[in-house]
Design a protein around this motif. Structure first.
Motif, PDB file in Angstrom:
ATOM      1  N   THR A 138     -11.441 106.464  -4.374  1.00 30.23           N
ATOM      2  CA  THR A 138     -12.073 107.722  -4.773  1.00 30.23           C
ATOM      3  C   THR A 138     -11.065 108.841  -4.993  1.00 30.23           C
ATOM      4  O   THR A 138     -11.461 109.971  -5.277  1.00 30.23           O
ATOM      5  CB  THR A 138     -13.091 108.161  -3.706  1.00 30.23           C
ATOM      6  N   THR A 139      -9.784 108.553  -4.865  1.00 32.14           N
ATOM      7  CA  THR A 139      -8.766 109.598  -4.989  1.00 32.14           C
ATOM      8  C   THR A 139      -8.775 110.189  -6.395  1.00 32.14           C
ATOM      9  O   THR A 139      -8.740 109.455  -7.385  1.00 32.14           O
ATOM     10  CB  THR A 139      -7.381 109.016  -4.681  1.00 32.14           C
ATOM     11  N   SER A 140      -8.784 111.506  -6.492  1.00 30.34           N
ATOM     12  CA  SER A 140      -8.732 112.154  -7.796  1.00 30.34           C
ATOM     13  C   SER A 140      -7.320 112.051  -8.363  1.00 30.34           C
ATOM     14  O   SER A 140      -6.347 111.822  -7.639  1.00 30.34           O
ATOM     15  CB  SER A 140      -9.125 113.629  -7.682  1.00 30.34           C
ATOM     16  N   ARG A 141      -7.209 112.236  -9.673  1.00 30.25           N
ATOM     17  CA  ARG A 141      -5.890 112.131 -10.306  1.00 30.25           C
ATOM     18  C   ARG A 141      -4.939 113.215  -9.811  1.00 30.25           C
ATOM     19  O   ARG A 141      -3.748 112.967  -9.634  1.00 30.25           O
ATOM     20  CB  ARG A 141      -6.043 112.198 -11.831  1.00 30.25           C
ATOM     21  N   LEU A 142      -5.442 114.422  -9.579  1.00 33.02           N
ATOM     22  CA  LEU A 142      -4.558 115.501  -9.128  1.00 33.02           C
ATOM     23  C   LEU A 142      -4.050 115.222  -7.720  1.00 33.02           C
ATOM     24  O   LEU A 142      -2.864 115.434  -7.419  1.00 33.02           O
ATOM     25  CB  LEU A 142      -5.286 116.839  -9.178  1.00 33.02           C
ATOM     26  N   LYS A 143      -4.930 114.713  -6.867  1.00 35.25           N
ATOM     27  CA  LYS A 143      -4.495 114.370  -5.516  1.00 35.25           C
ATOM     28  C   LYS A 143      -3.492 113.222  -5.561  1.00 35.25           C
ATOM     29  O   LYS A 143      -2.472 113.239  -4.861  1.00 35.25           O
ATOM     30  CB  LYS A 143      -5.697 113.994  -4.662  1.00 35.25           C
ATOM     31  N   LEU A 144      -3.779 112.214  -6.397  1.00 29.75           N
ATOM     32  CA  LEU A 144      -2.857 111.087  -6.517  1.00 29.75           C
ATOM     33  C   LEU A 144      -1.507 111.557  -7.036  1.00 29.75           C
ATOM     34  O   LEU A 144      -0.452 111.145  -6.529  1.00 29.75           O
ATOM     35  CB  LEU A 144      -3.436 110.033  -7.470  1.00 29.75           C
ATOM     36  N   PHE A 145      -1.519 112.419  -8.051  1.00 30.28           N
ATOM     37  CA  PHE A 145      -0.259 112.934  -8.589  1.00 30.28           C
ATOM     38  C   PHE A 145       0.520 113.678  -7.501  1.00 30.28           C
ATOM     39  O   PHE A 145       1.734 113.489  -7.351  1.00 30.28           O
ATOM     40  CB  PHE A 145      -0.520 113.867  -9.772  1.00 30.28           C
ATOM     41  N   THR A 146      -0.175 114.502  -6.747  1.00 27.50           N
ATOM     42  CA  THR A 146       0.504 115.287  -5.712  1.00 27.50           C
ATOM     43  C   THR A 146       1.137 114.386  -4.659  1.00 27.50           C
ATOM     44  O   THR A 146       2.300 114.568  -4.276  1.00 27.50           O
ATOM     45  CB  THR A 146      -0.500 116.248  -5.054  1.00 27.50           C
ATOM     46  N   VAL A 147       0.377 113.395  -4.196  1.00 31.46           N
ATOM     47  CA  VAL A 147       0.895 112.488  -3.164  1.00 31.46           C
ATOM     48  C   VAL A 147       2.073 111.682  -3.699  1.00 31.46           C
ATOM     49  O   VAL A 147       3.125 111.560  -3.052  1.00 31.46           O
ATOM     50  CB  VAL A 147      -0.224 111.559  -2.666  1.00 31.46           C
ATOM     51  N   ALA A 148       1.909 111.102  -4.912  1.00 30.82           N
ATOM     52  CA  ALA A 148       2.978 110.287  -5.489  1.00 30.82           C
ATOM     53  C   ALA A 148       4.211 111.129  -5.807  1.00 30.82           C
ATOM     54  O   ALA A 148       5.348 110.688  -5.612  1.00 30.82           O
ATOM     55  CB  ALA A 148       2.473 109.589  -6.757  1.00 30.82           C
ATOM     56  N   PHE A 149       3.996 112.342  -6.286  1.00 31.64           N
ATOM     57  CA  PHE A 149       5.115 113.241  -6.593  1.00 31.64           C
ATOM     58  C   PHE A 149       5.910 113.574  -5.321  1.00 31.64           C
ATOM     59  O   PHE A 149       7.136 113.474  -5.297  1.00 31.64           O
ATOM     60  CB  PHE A 149       4.582 114.525  -7.231  1.00 31.64           C
ATOM     61  N   LEU A 150       5.209 113.956  -4.267  1.00 33.02           N
ATOM     62  CA  LEU A 150       5.893 114.314  -3.024  1.00 33.02           C
ATOM     63  C   LEU A 150       6.605 113.111  -2.419  1.00 33.02           C
ATOM     64  O   LEU A 150       7.724 113.226  -1.898  1.00 33.02           O
ATOM     65  CB  LEU A 150       4.888 114.899  -2.031  1.00 33.02           C
ATOM     66  N   ALA A 151       5.951 111.942  -2.495  1.00 28.20           N
ATOM     67  CA  ALA A 151       6.575 110.741  -1.946  1.00 28.20           C
ATOM     68  C   ALA A 151       7.879 110.416  -2.680  1.00 28.20           C
ATOM     69  O   ALA A 151       8.902 110.128  -2.050  1.00 28.20           O
ATOM     70  CB  ALA A 151       5.605 109.563  -2.041  1.00 28.20           C
ATOM     71  N   MET A 152       7.854 110.474  -4.006  1.00 25.13           N
ATOM     72  CA  MET A 152       9.060 110.177  -4.770  1.00 25.13           C
ATOM     73  C   MET A 152      10.102 111.280  -4.603  1.00 25.13           C
ATOM     74  O   MET A 152      11.306 111.002  -4.542  1.00 25.13           O
ATOM     75  CB  MET A 152       8.713 109.994  -6.251  1.00 25.13           C
ATOM     76  N   PHE A 153       9.665 112.530  -4.518  1.00 23.17           N
ATOM     77  CA  PHE A 153      10.595 113.644  -4.306  1.00 23.17           C
ATOM     78  C   PHE A 153      11.394 113.435  -3.015  1.00 23.17           C
ATOM     79  O   PHE A 153      12.610 113.601  -2.986  1.00 23.17           O
ATOM     80  CB  PHE A 153       9.832 114.966  -4.249  1.00 23.17           C
ATOM     81  N   VAL A 154      10.697 113.047  -1.958  1.00 23.19           N
ATOM     82  CA  VAL A 154      11.374 112.824  -0.672  1.00 23.19           C
ATOM     83  C   VAL A 154      12.234 111.569  -0.737  1.00 23.19           C
ATOM     84  O   VAL A 154      13.396 111.569  -0.310  1.00 23.19           O
ATOM     85  CB  VAL A 154      10.337 112.714   0.460  1.00 23.19           C
ATOM     86  N   TYR A 155      11.673 110.495  -1.296  1.00 18.04           N
ATOM     87  CA  TYR A 155      12.396 109.226  -1.300  1.00 18.04           C
ATOM     88  C   TYR A 155      13.674 109.285  -2.145  1.00 18.04           C
ATOM     89  O   TYR A 155      14.698 108.688  -1.775  1.00 18.04           O
ATOM     90  CB  TYR A 155      11.486 108.117  -1.836  1.00 18.04           C
ATOM     91  N   PHE A 156      13.644 110.009  -3.263  1.00 16.22           N
ATOM     92  CA  PHE A 156      14.779 109.999  -4.183  1.00 16.22           C
ATOM     93  C   PHE A 156      16.052 110.573  -3.556  1.00 16.22           C
ATOM     94  O   PHE A 156      17.149 110.293  -4.016  1.00 16.22           O
ATOM     95  CB  PHE A 156      14.435 110.771  -5.462  1.00 16.22           C
ATOM     96  N   TRP A 157      15.919 111.356  -2.510  1.00 15.60           N
ATOM     97  CA  TRP A 157      17.106 111.865  -1.822  1.00 15.60           C
ATOM     98  C   TRP A 157      17.946 110.724  -1.249  1.00 15.60           C
ATOM     99  O   TRP A 157      19.166 110.863  -1.114  1.00 15.60           O
ATOM    100  CB  TRP A 157      16.686 112.813  -0.695  1.00 15.60           C
ATOM    101  N   PHE A 158      17.320 109.623  -0.932  1.00 18.35           N
ATOM    102  CA  PHE A 158      18.066 108.499  -0.345  1.00 18.35           C
ATOM    103  C   PHE A 158      18.917 107.777  -1.391  1.00 18.35           C
ATOM    104  O   PHE A 158      20.143 107.729  -1.235  1.00 18.35           O
ATOM    105  CB  PHE A 158      17.105 107.547   0.368  1.00 18.35           C
ATOM    106  N   PRO A 159      18.354 107.204  -2.468  1.00 16.82           N
ATOM    107  CA  PRO A 159      19.227 106.511  -3.423  1.00 16.82           C
ATOM    108  C   PRO A 159      20.157 107.435  -4.191  1.00 16.82           C
ATOM    109  O   PRO A 159      21.229 107.007  -4.636  1.00 16.82           O
ATOM    110  CB  PRO A 159      18.235 105.819  -4.372  1.00 16.82           C
ATOM    111  N   ASP A 160      19.777 108.719  -4.341  1.00 13.95           N
ATOM    112  CA  ASP A 160      20.613 109.620  -5.134  1.00 13.95           C
ATOM    113  C   ASP A 160      21.701 110.306  -4.313  1.00 13.95           C
ATOM    114  O   ASP A 160      22.745 110.673  -4.851  1.00 13.95           O
ATOM    115  CB  ASP A 160      19.735 110.688  -5.803  1.00 13.95           C
ATOM    116  N   TYR A 161      21.479 110.435  -2.988  1.00 15.01           N
ATOM    117  CA  TYR A 161      22.424 111.246  -2.216  1.00 15.01           C
ATOM    118  C   TYR A 161      22.748 110.657  -0.833  1.00 15.01           C
ATOM    119  O   TYR A 161      23.913 110.471  -0.491  1.00 15.01           O
ATOM    120  CB  TYR A 161      21.866 112.663  -2.053  1.00 15.01           C
ATOM    121  N   ILE A 162      21.730 110.323  -0.058  1.00 19.75           N
ATOM    122  CA  ILE A 162      21.959 109.926   1.332  1.00 19.75           C
ATOM    123  C   ILE A 162      22.428 108.480   1.449  1.00 19.75           C
ATOM    124  O   ILE A 162      23.356 108.167   2.192  1.00 19.75           O
ATOM    125  CB  ILE A 162      20.666 110.132   2.157  1.00 19.75           C
TER     126      ILE A 162
END
Length: 873
Positions: free
Chosen positions: A318-342
């Motif tokens: 039942t997740t709306s597209r905006l909620k899904l976008f927000t969750v997926a965006f934040l998850a990738m934003f946090v995760y990308f710090w690892f392969p790109d920097y940490i």
């Protein structure tokens, strides 16, 4: 008789009903199978099925056959069109017993009526239906003061940043999706706080606050950013001309010269894009897959309704597209710090070569940085998966990724064969690099082959060295040559009818909804179209600017480069445009432009650069502008608003970028030198200068011509003709072999030209992700994949607005946006301040041959390889 049989069919279909998982009433035949089976058969969701069934009741068997015959004719060779649906259509059209015994074929009749109704009222492609509304609200404004203000501000800021950091190492690039993200809060803030002042200009009423910030305004801003964020190609030309370490032509600092050639190269693409709309924008088969992600993100911000849908793990989502976008965006934003920097080893996960970093053979076969990258588990970095011009494996069709992988794998074995047999002396060089070398194995020093004017000096060249290419680069060139002829051959064999229809429509007078009778053209027929002569004027004005720049200053370049470059673009633009619009694969003409331009302007690097600019760049711009026109077409922005937005954004961006270029040339000390203190070392300009001298000054005749070292690489041209013909004959001979339909020779050669510096490790993960998305999930849970729930569909496409929430495309947009925002923050806050983390997880990626490319053979002091001095000319 036909009407009586139609009545029988209607009675059969209406004798029973079944509820879908969304609660929608479905036709009777669904009870004999399952809702999921029917959805899988027609690649549609339950709600689409139910709504199309209502329309299907109005279709007779004869009308259904007529519609399906046209579909078969138009989509028989369309690899995006579901093959099982096409085969059902062929069975339906060919079977004469259906009219006599409708009860015997009730399931087939019902499905084909639904499919015919669906194609009449919506797109034939489930990917498009999942993203694009088949309705429109003509009262929704798009060309508002709000959209223009936000768009121009963002274009100015975006191109300023991109131009400023274009010559820095590491560089940073703002993509249009950043502007798309930031435009929403800016538009909503304007909606909330700006007073509603109204006034009249030229008899037209305008409002400072037209109400709710809507999806058409949002998409117009995105389109402006899409065309405006691009750094002009003339940056490379002007810097290479002006700076003393290159050609030292001081007249290149004149603002008039800069602006004329920049306007010329930037706007020629518009003229040709407008003239090719009948081929690349209006036809339904021109999907432009990459545009669907942008539309999905746009829809996510402007749709409030959300309905449940069944998906994997026997769950109802039942997740709306905006909620899904927000969750997926934040998850990738946090995760990308690892392969790109940490933990950068997550990005270049070349774990096989870590076993023995100095083992030349292991690193050559398995290495990700300097080898072939043959590694089944090569990365955990989404940015690596989108290495090819940002193309997402969730978006482009699976057959593209698979064919590209086949081409790249074949290329890997050819490269290894070249290197291990020392063919063309490649064993003395790194195996997979785009750099050019001399016969000492050092980087080719072009100043040893030119005079003080930058013109080829035969005596200096003969006392120095011919140019040598690495094994990977040899395969790249061969595949490029094959790709160009394969594109023309493939288009003739499989798309000649579309090209012919486009030519006829180009000279016809009539509405596009008549020439291209699909729902989106019918909806767009409400708006006044941009006439061809507007685009023709843009083309003529851009030619005039280009000629003014070339003839008004001492470029020593024939004005013919403009017209020959345009001619090259015109020959290829429809074939490469059709392939791009269908597969998402962008075929660039840079190698062909260098090859032809260098041969035609032998000894004149600047002449070759201009030929390249007006051939390759014109085609690239035309494709980008056409994709934007299709996005506007899908979102139902009036064509004249799109035209104005593209023209104004490009005009503003041209002046902003040129002004920043002048600042870089004159105000940054030591710009484009190896030790520039702020890292404005211009790696791209250095490669551009080398290519300009190598292919413009030395010239391709000495490299690929008669008696040249690499003449045999020209075998790519006939191979590119032969392979599509062989595939075509096999498909004709073996029509029931479905796997032959998925072979796409241009995509195979496209994969082979991705080497130097990329390799299999970059492409293989995308194949896996694409299979999971496009094949596994899509076939089993089409509703979850598309997350579609439409309402009030009508035959004309004029019902209530659709409520479409696409999980697949929203996730793709969220991941790419999360990477982009995180990369910007990491760059400005840490990398620019030279803050790094020194530990094994970051250092292991640059050990042994993965740090410094290894070579199989070495030279003794004073020795050199290749032709002896005096034997090359």
């Amino acid at each position: 008789m036909a009407n009586e049989q139609d009545k029988k069919v209607d009675v059969i279909e209406e004798t029973a009903v079944q509820k879908s998982h969304t609660g929608t009433t479905l036709p009777a035949y669904v009870a004999e199978e399952t809702v999921e089976t029917v959805e899988r058969d027609l690649t549609i969701t339950g709600d689409d099925l139910a709504n199309a069934q209502e329309i299907a009741k109005e279709l007779s068997l004869d009308e259904t056959r007529t519609i399906l015959r046209n579909v078969i004719k138009n989509h028989e060779n369309d690899q995006n069109f579901p093959i099982h649906v096409l085969e059902q259509m062929k069975e339906f059209v060919a079977n004469e017993d259906i009219s006599a015994e409708p009860a015997k074929y009730q399931t087939l009749i019902a499905e084909m009526r639904v499919e015919a109704a669906l194609i009449q009222s919506d797109s034939p492609y489930p990917e498009v239906r999942a993203v694009v509304d088949n309705t429109d609200d003509p009262s929704m404004p798009s060309s508002t003061i709000r959209a223009w203000t936000i768009g121009i501000i963002y274009v100015s800021a975006g191109v300023l940043i991109n131009q400023l950091f274009y010559i820095r190492q590491p560089t940073i690039t703002l993509e249009a999706n950043v502007a798309q993200l930031l435009a929403y809060p800016a538009g909503k803030a304007w909606e909330t706080w700006m007073p509603d002042w109204q006034f009249t200009i030229l008899g037209q009423r305008h409002s400072l606050n037209p109400g709710k910030f809507n999806k058409k305004e949002h998409m117009l801003i995105t389109i402006m950013a899409n065309v405006g964020f691009t750094t002009p190609y003339t940056t490379d030309i002007i810097l290479a001309q002006f700076l003393p370490q290159y050609f030292n032509q001081q007249y290149a600092s004149h603002f008039g010269y800069q602006i004329l050639i920049t306007l010329g190269t930037n706007f020629i693409g518009y003229g040709i894009a407008g003239l090719t709309r009948q081929f690349l924008v209006y036809p339904a088969h021109c999907v432009w897959p990459a545009s669907l992600v942008t539309i999905a993100l746009n829809q996510s911000f402007h749709t409030e309704t959300n309905l449940p849908v069944a998906g994997p793990f026997r769950r109802v989502f039942t997740t709306s597209r905006l909620k899904l976008f927000t969750v997926a965006f934040l998850a990738m934003f946090v995760y990308f710090w690892f392969p790109d920097y940490i933990f950068q080893a997550l990005s270049l996960f070349s774990w096989l070569s870590w076993i023995a970093p100095n083992n030349v053979n292991l690193a050559t076969v398995c290495g990700m940085s300097n080898g072939m990258g043959i590694n089944p588990l090569s990365t955990f970095d989404w940015n690596i998966l989108t290495f090819d011009q940002g193309q997402s494996p969730l978006v482009l069709p699976f057959f593209f990724w698979w064919n590209s992988f086949v081409g790249m794998t074949i290329g890997a074995f050819v490269i290894l064969a070249f290197w291990y047999t020392n063919t063309y002396n490649t064993g003395y060089l790194p195996i997979n690099t785009p750099r050019v070398f001399d016969h000492f194995g050092e980087y080719y020093n072009v100043t040893n082959a030119i005079d003080h004017r930058g013109i080829f000096d035969a005596a200096k060249y003969e006392s120095y060295s011919p140019p040598f290419l690495a094994a990977g680069y040899l395969v790249v060139y061969t595949n490029f040559f094959a790709l160009y002829t394969a594109t023309l051959t493939w288009t003739f064999l499989y798309h000649r009818h579309e090209v012919s229809r486009g030519l006829r429509n180009l000279f016809r007078r009539g509405q596009n909804n008549v020439l291209h009778p699909d729902v989106h053209n019918r909806l767009m027929s409400r708006y006044t179209e941009v006439p061809e002569w507007w685009y023709l004027l843009v083309l003529l004005a851009s030619i005039a600017c280009a000629l003014g720049g070339i003839l008004g200053w001492p470029t020593y370049t024939s004005p013919g480069v403009v017209f020959y470059g345009i001619a090259l673009c015109l020959v290829f633009i429809v074939p490469i445009g059709i392939i791009n619009a269908i597969t998402g694969m962008e075929i660039t003409l840079n190698v062909l432009a260098e090859f032809i331009g260098g041969a035609w302007n032998a000894g004149n690097a600047l002449g070759m650069n201009y030929f390249k600019a007006f051939g390759y760049v014109t085609a690239a711009h035309t494709l980008h502008f056409s994709k934007d026109l299709k996005m506007a077409h899908y979102v139902k922005i009036p064509p004249r608003h799109t035209f104005a937005g593209q023209i104004v954004a490009t005009f503003v961006a041209t002046f902003v970028a040129t002004s920043i270029l002048n600042f870089q040339m004159t105000q940054i000390p030591g710009v484009c030198t190896a030790n520039q203190k702020d890292h404005y070392t211009c790696p791209g300009i250095n490669q551009f200068f080398t290519a300009a001298v190598l292919w413009g000054t030395v010239g391709p005749k000495k490299v690929f011509g008669s008696g040249g070292m690499y003449t045999w690489l020209l075998v790519g041209f006939p191979v590119g003709v032969l392979v599509p013909v062989v595939v075509y004959c096999l498909r004709k001979r073996l029509p029931k072999q479905r796997w032959l339909r998925d072979i796409h020779p241009p995509a195979i050669f496209y994969g082979g030209q991705n080497y130097a510096p990329y390799n299999v490790s970059y492409l293989w993960p995308g194949v896996v992700v694409s299979y999971i998305s496009q094949i596994y999930v899509k076939k089993r849970w089409i509703g979850f994949w598309a997350k579609v729930s439409r309402s009030n569909l009508s035959s004309g496409g004029h019902g209530a607005p659709s409520n479409v929430a696409q999980y697949n495309y929203v996730v793709s947009a969220a991941f790419s946006s999360g990477v982009a925002i995180a990369a910007i923050i990491i760059f400005f806050t840490l990398q620019m301040q030279h803050v790094s983390i020194d530990w094994w997880g970051n250092n292991v990626v640059a050990q042994g041959c993965e740090d410094t490319p290894c070579r199989r053979l070495t030279l003794a002091d004073g020795e050199y390889f290749g032709p002896r001095m005096g034997e090359f000319h």
